[in-house]
Design an enzyme around this catalytic site. Structure first.
Site, mmCIF file in Angstrom:
data_model
loop_
_atom_site.group_PDB
_atom_site.id
_atom_site.type_symbol
_atom_site.label_atom_id
_atom_site.label_comp_id
_atom_site.label_asym_id
_atom_site.label_seq_id
_atom_site.Cartn_x
_atom_site.Cartn_y
_atom_site.Cartn_z
ATOM 1 C CB SER A 127 7.993 2.034 -0.541
ATOM 2 O OG SER A 127 8.625 3.288 -0.718
ATOM 3 C CE1 TYR A 135 4.624 4.069 2.823
ATOM 4 C CE2 TYR A 135 6.791 4.945 2.274
ATOM 5 C CZ TYR A 135 5.598 4.365 1.887
ATOM 6 O OH TYR A 135 5.378 4.070 0.554
#
Length: 263
Positions: A143, A156
């Site tokens: 990401s 995350y």
């Protein structure tokens, strides 16, 4: 283990979002599919609705956060469909955490089990056979959040930064034997994983648009790509900001919901 008649793509997290869009893109380009998710019914419903030839795909149930579960799915694929040309470790979760809350430490452990150990376990069954064949592509989906830590997103961001480092290490290990490793860093993509985000999502892509761009990157065997490229520029600029400026810029920004479900 048989050799597939057509190139085979093994894709985790194929029940929705990016995984499903990538499956459609690979299928359209002539690949057979090995589709993996916990929700196999959703895969079957989508495949039937999309008119996929039942002879060109197989569905495997697995919980990527449990290493033995996804390893067993990979071994079943080898026995049933043969050795993939492309393995896409796409399955992941995205939860906000509050490190002051004890329960969120367990949430963080679950997130790492899925996003990191799950990726390594996804690749594991195929590495030796790809090395023996002298070809194959392993795709890790990270990401753009890997590039700089965001408040409320500590677990995350850390997990996706670890994906980038892991894939970089694996690339160096496998390159001499003909196995390529591709690291994809999506920006914002409209999927169930991002649907309830409480903040702006610049350069938002549809899952199909992301899949089209990602497919081109994978076929080129580029080692690393931020998609869309505009988010790569934004992330690099944020990385260059002094900490004091970066911290002020993000002060008061809405954070990700805690304890969201996986895609």
């Amino acid at each position: 283990m048989t050799a597939p008649a057509r190139p085979l793509a093994f894709i985790t997290g194929a029940s929705s979002g990016i995984g499903q869009a990538l499956a459609a893109r690979f299928y359209a380009q002539g690949h057979d599919l090995a589709l993996v998710a916990r929700n196999t019914q959703a895969i079957g419903d989508w495949a039937a609705g999309a008119g996929l030839d039942a002879a060109r795909y197989a569905v495997y149930a697995a919980d990527v956060s449990v290493a033995d579960s996804i390893v067993e799915a990979g071994m079943a694929c080898l026995a049933r469909q043969g050795l993939p040309q492309v393995v896409v470790a796409n399955a992941g979760v995205s939860w906000g955490i509050d490190s002051a809350e004890r329960e969120d430490l367990d949430v963080m452990a679950q997130l790492f089990a899925t996003n990191n150990l799950g990726m390594a376990a996804t690749f594991h069954p195929f590495i030796r056979a790809m090395q023996a064949r002298g070809s194959g592509t392993l795709v890790g989906v990270a990401s753009v959040a890997a590039i700089r830590g965001l408040p409320g997103h500590g677990a995350y961001c850390a997990s996706k930064a670890a994906v980038v480092s892991y894939c970089e290490s694996l690339r160096g290990e496998l390159r001499a034997r003909g196995v390529r490793v591709v690291t994809l860093l999506p920006g914002y993509v409209a999927t169930p994983l991002t649907r309830d985000n409480r903040y702006g999502m610049p350069f938002l892509l549809t899952a199909d648009d992301f899949a089209e761009r990602a497919f081109r990157v994978i076929m080129r065997q580029s080692s690393y790509a931020v998609i869309p490229w505009q988010m790569g520029i934004v992330a690099k600029l944020l990385r260059l900001l002094p900490n004091a400026v970066f911290d002020r810029l993000l002060q008061g920004r809405q954070t990700k919901h805690r304890h969201k479900t996986a895609e």
